[in-house]
Motif scaffolding. Structure first.
Motif, PDB file in Angstrom:
ATOM      1  N   MET A   1       0.847  -1.204   0.000  1.00  0.00           N
ATOM      2  CA  MET A   1       0.000   0.000   0.000  1.00  0.00           C
ATOM      3  C   MET A   1       0.876   1.244   0.000  1.00  0.00           C
ATOM      4  O   MET A   1       1.826   1.337   0.770  1.00  0.00           O
ATOM      5  CB  MET A   1      -0.914  -0.005   1.225  1.00  0.00           C
ATOM      6  N   LYS A   2       0.573   2.187  -0.885  1.00  0.00           N
ATOM      7  CA  LYS A   2       1.339   3.424  -0.987  1.00  0.00           C
ATOM      8  C   LYS A   2       0.707   4.507  -0.114  1.00  0.00           C
ATOM      9  O   LYS A   2      -0.501   4.495   0.143  1.00  0.00           O
ATOM     10  CB  LYS A   2       1.385   3.902  -2.441  1.00  0.00           C
ATOM     11  N   LEU A   7       3.306  10.006  -3.152  1.00  0.00           N
ATOM     12  CA  LEU A   7       2.943   9.974  -4.575  1.00  0.00           C
ATOM     13  C   LEU A   7       2.890  11.370  -5.186  1.00  0.00           C
ATOM     14  O   LEU A   7       2.782  11.502  -6.407  1.00  0.00           O
ATOM     15  CB  LEU A   7       1.582   9.295  -4.765  1.00  0.00           C
ATOM     16  N   LEU A   8       2.965  12.404  -4.359  1.00  0.00           N
ATOM     17  CA  LEU A   8       2.767  13.774  -4.846  1.00  0.00           C
ATOM     18  C   LEU A   8       4.060  14.456  -5.273  1.00  0.00           C
ATOM     19  O   LEU A   8       4.043  15.628  -5.655  1.00  0.00           O
ATOM     20  CB  LEU A   8       2.070  14.610  -3.764  1.00  0.00           C
ATOM     21  N   TYR A   9       5.186  13.733  -5.243  1.00  0.00           N
ATOM     22  CA  TYR A   9       6.468  14.299  -5.666  1.00  0.00           C
ATOM     23  C   TYR A   9       6.375  14.756  -7.133  1.00  0.00           C
ATOM     24  O   TYR A   9       5.939  14.014  -8.000  1.00  0.00           O
ATOM     25  CB  TYR A   9       7.563  13.244  -5.505  1.00  0.00           C
ATOM     26  N   ILE A  22      -2.491   9.295   3.996  1.00  0.00           N
ATOM     27  CA  ILE A  22      -3.455   8.196   3.909  1.00  0.00           C
ATOM     28  C   ILE A  22      -2.952   7.170   2.885  1.00  0.00           C
ATOM     29  O   ILE A  22      -2.210   7.504   1.964  1.00  0.00           O
ATOM     30  CB  ILE A  22      -4.850   8.698   3.473  1.00  0.00           C
ATOM     31  N   PRO A  23      -3.349   5.899   3.074  1.00  0.00           N
ATOM     32  CA  PRO A  23      -2.911   4.879   2.111  1.00  0.00           C
ATOM     33  C   PRO A  23      -3.696   4.983   0.803  1.00  0.00           C
ATOM     34  O   PRO A  23      -4.859   5.401   0.793  1.00  0.00           O
ATOM     35  CB  PRO A  23      -3.231   3.567   2.830  1.00  0.00           C
ATOM     36  N   VAL A  24      -3.054   4.617  -0.298  1.00  0.00           N
ATOM     37  CA  VAL A  24      -3.694   4.572  -1.614  1.00  0.00           C
ATOM     38  C   VAL A  24      -3.538   3.152  -2.155  1.00  0.00           C
ATOM     39  O   VAL A  24      -2.417   2.665  -2.330  1.00  0.00           O
ATOM     40  CB  VAL A  24      -3.057   5.586  -2.589  1.00  0.00           C
ATOM     41  N   ARG A  25      -4.661   2.510  -2.387  1.00  0.00           N
ATOM     42  CA  ARG A  25      -4.614   1.131  -2.895  1.00  0.00           C
ATOM     43  C   ARG A  25      -4.209   1.093  -4.359  1.00  0.00           C
ATOM     44  O   ARG A  25      -3.371   0.299  -4.771  1.00  0.00           O
ATOM     45  CB  ARG A  25      -5.983   0.470  -2.718  1.00  0.00           C
ATOM     46  N   GLU A  26      -4.811   1.977  -5.171  1.00  0.00           N
ATOM     47  CA  GLU A  26      -4.571   1.961  -6.620  1.00  0.00           C
ATOM     48  C   GLU A  26      -4.913   3.334  -7.198  1.00  0.00           C
ATOM     49  O   GLU A  26      -5.675   4.098  -6.621  1.00  0.00           O
ATOM     50  CB  GLU A  26      -5.453   0.876  -7.272  1.00  0.00           C
TER      51      GLU A  26
END
Length: 485
Positions: A1-2, A7-9, A22-26
């Motif tokens: 889980m990311k 992810l916002l880089y 918060i986690p991101v599944r997909e």
């Protein structure tokens, strides 16, 4: 889980409402595919606007929404991210989600109107033969080393690109060769990717249904080279009048190839025959199994790219001699009574003229050239009469027929094509709407020694009519009617 904040880089944020821890599944831009815990990107496309599906995405369980405009009411418990361009944001999100895989292999992009598939595929062949684990992202197929996957677009969406690149990294792939279309560049699908190099093949009339004009089409291609980094190479066809334009603002190492001009990689055609080409490349002779001037350019691009990637020139030349033609690109068969049938993807005026010029160079003038050509529906209408005229100018007999009509009326497409047939050419031109019947007619008209060109669909194994794809393979059908199956 990311985790979302990771992810916002490189994503240009305009506003954030809610937690990024918060986690991101997909990741997904298709509201129908969402599951609980997914991040939904509201893409603004030419056919639809993803902002219309934010409500559905929330109902399906999305916990983060990336959009260009916030809705009037922001639901509590959801993270809302506003960006200027969701397509560009998607590219960076996808790269980050999959661990920036393009940094972990050598990715080379090939762009231009014609030749992208041949150059990318033959580079894949060359590096596979040299013993490297190699990847391919092309119109025809996607290859992760030895494993083949179906391709749906010339340049896939950013999620698909990065997912396959990540799989390639996992499989230990060293090099990946990728077709880069103008649509893909314009829609930012290649943003966030680290390219080891870029190759420009040529530029001619195409996609003016999508781009406002030729200058915009050219500038979108140029944008790909503008964005290459200083550690990359930019290899251009300097014989093309737009070749030098591609290098004007690039930070990459500039290099060129040509048949006519001074260039870093230069070739002379010594022989051009049905069996192949004898070339003199940077002073050394090499026999290759492909034919035609257009393939001489393709092979020079391949040679130049291999050398720029570090392969010794002698090895690159030797490996050029082993390459075989790509499916649907001047793919030919000869019957026992010497009728030659050629299937080619030529679907632009320039590509069609190149193929017919190649046939003209190979023929003896004692035979007929029978050309079967169509134009796709829901695409650039301005090239239709031009392609019909080119077919008539270079052929003894022409059959105008359907290509992929898509949602257009095939008769309307053929009427557009017929406008390019001049009065003195009407006697040698037939219009047969049904493509299978048109191929059968071409085979029936052919006499021993004649050459049949079936242009437009090439490697495609379907025909799309009213949005439905039907099995249709030009090469298999022409073999059937020539009784070679």
């Amino acid at each position: 889980m990311k985790i979302l904040k990771d992810l916002l880089y490189k994503v240009a944020l305009e506003a954030v409402k809610g937690s990024t821890d918060i986690p991101v599944r997909e990741l997904t831009f298709d509201s129908r595919a969402i599951e609980a815990g997914d991040l939904f990107i509201a893409l603004v496309g030419t056919q639809s606007d993803g902002h219309q599906f934010i409500g559905k995405a929330l109902d399906m369980g999305a916990t983060c929404i990336v959009c260009q405009e916030f809705p009037a009411e922001l639901q509590d418990g959801i993270t809302w991210i506003k960006v200027q361009d969701t397509q560009e944001a998607l590219a960076h999100l996808a790269a980050n989600f999959y661990g920036n895989p393009s940094n972990q292999l050598k990715l080379v992009g090939v762009t231009g109107t014609n030749g992208k598939t041949t150059v990318a595929t033959l580079l894949y062949q060359l590096y596979k033969a040299a013993g490297y684990k190699t990847g391919l992202l092309s119109t025809v197929k996607i290859m992760v080393d030895q494993t083949q996957y179906k391709a749906t677009h010339t340049t896939p969406d950013s999620i698909t690109i990065n997912r396959f690149l990540a799989q390639m990294v996992y499989e230990g792939v060293d090099y990946c060769f990728m077709e880069v279309s103008s649509h893909g560049i314009h829609q930012k699908r290649t943003a966030g990717l680290a390219f080891a190099g870029g190759i420009f093949t040529n530029l001619s009339h195409d996609h003016l249904d999508y781009h406002a004009n030729f200058a915009e089409y050219r500038d979108v291609k140029k944008q790909f080279f503008d964005e290459l980094g200083p550690q990359s190479f930019a290899l251009t066809n300097i014989d093309d009048k737009n070749g030098a334009v591609m290098l004007q603002n690039t930070k990459a190492r500039r290099c060129s190839y040509a048949l006519k001009s001074m260039a870093d990689y230069r070739a002379q055609i010594l022989e051009n025959q049905l069996g192949g080409l004898l070339l003199k490349v940077n002073g050394s002779e090499v026999w290759v199994r492909l034919m035609g001037v257009f393939n001489a350019y393709n092979l020079l691009a391949i040679f130049g790219a291999a050398v720029e990637l570090g392969m010794p020139a002698e090895e690159a030349l030797q490996r050029l001699s082993t390459l075989e033609s790509v499916s649907g690109r001047f793919q030919y068969v000869v019957t026992p009574n010497k009728i030659t049938a050629v299937v080619d993807y030529a679907h632009t005026p320039d590509a069609l003229e190149n193929v017919l010029k190649t046939i003209d160079e190979l023929r003896t003038r004692n035979e007929k050239v029978i050309t079967l050509v169509g134009c796709g529906g829901d695409r650039d209408k301005t090239k239709r009469p031009i392609m019909a005229k080119i077919a008539c100018d270079w052929s003894n007999q022409v059959i105008l027929t359907s290509d992929n009509p898509r949602t257009e009326d095939p008769k309307a497409i053929l009427l557009d094509m017929e406008k390019g047939v001049e009065a003195h050419q009407t006697k040698k031109t037939l219009t047969i709407e049904d493509r299978r019947q048109a191929i059968k007619t071409a085979c029936q008209l052919a006499q021993p020694g004649d050459i049949i060109l079936i242009a437009g669909k090439g490697h495609e194994t379907y025909q799309e009519i009213q949005g439905v794809r039907h099995d249709f393979d030009d090469f298999n059908i022409v073999k059937e009617f020539l009784e070679l199956s």
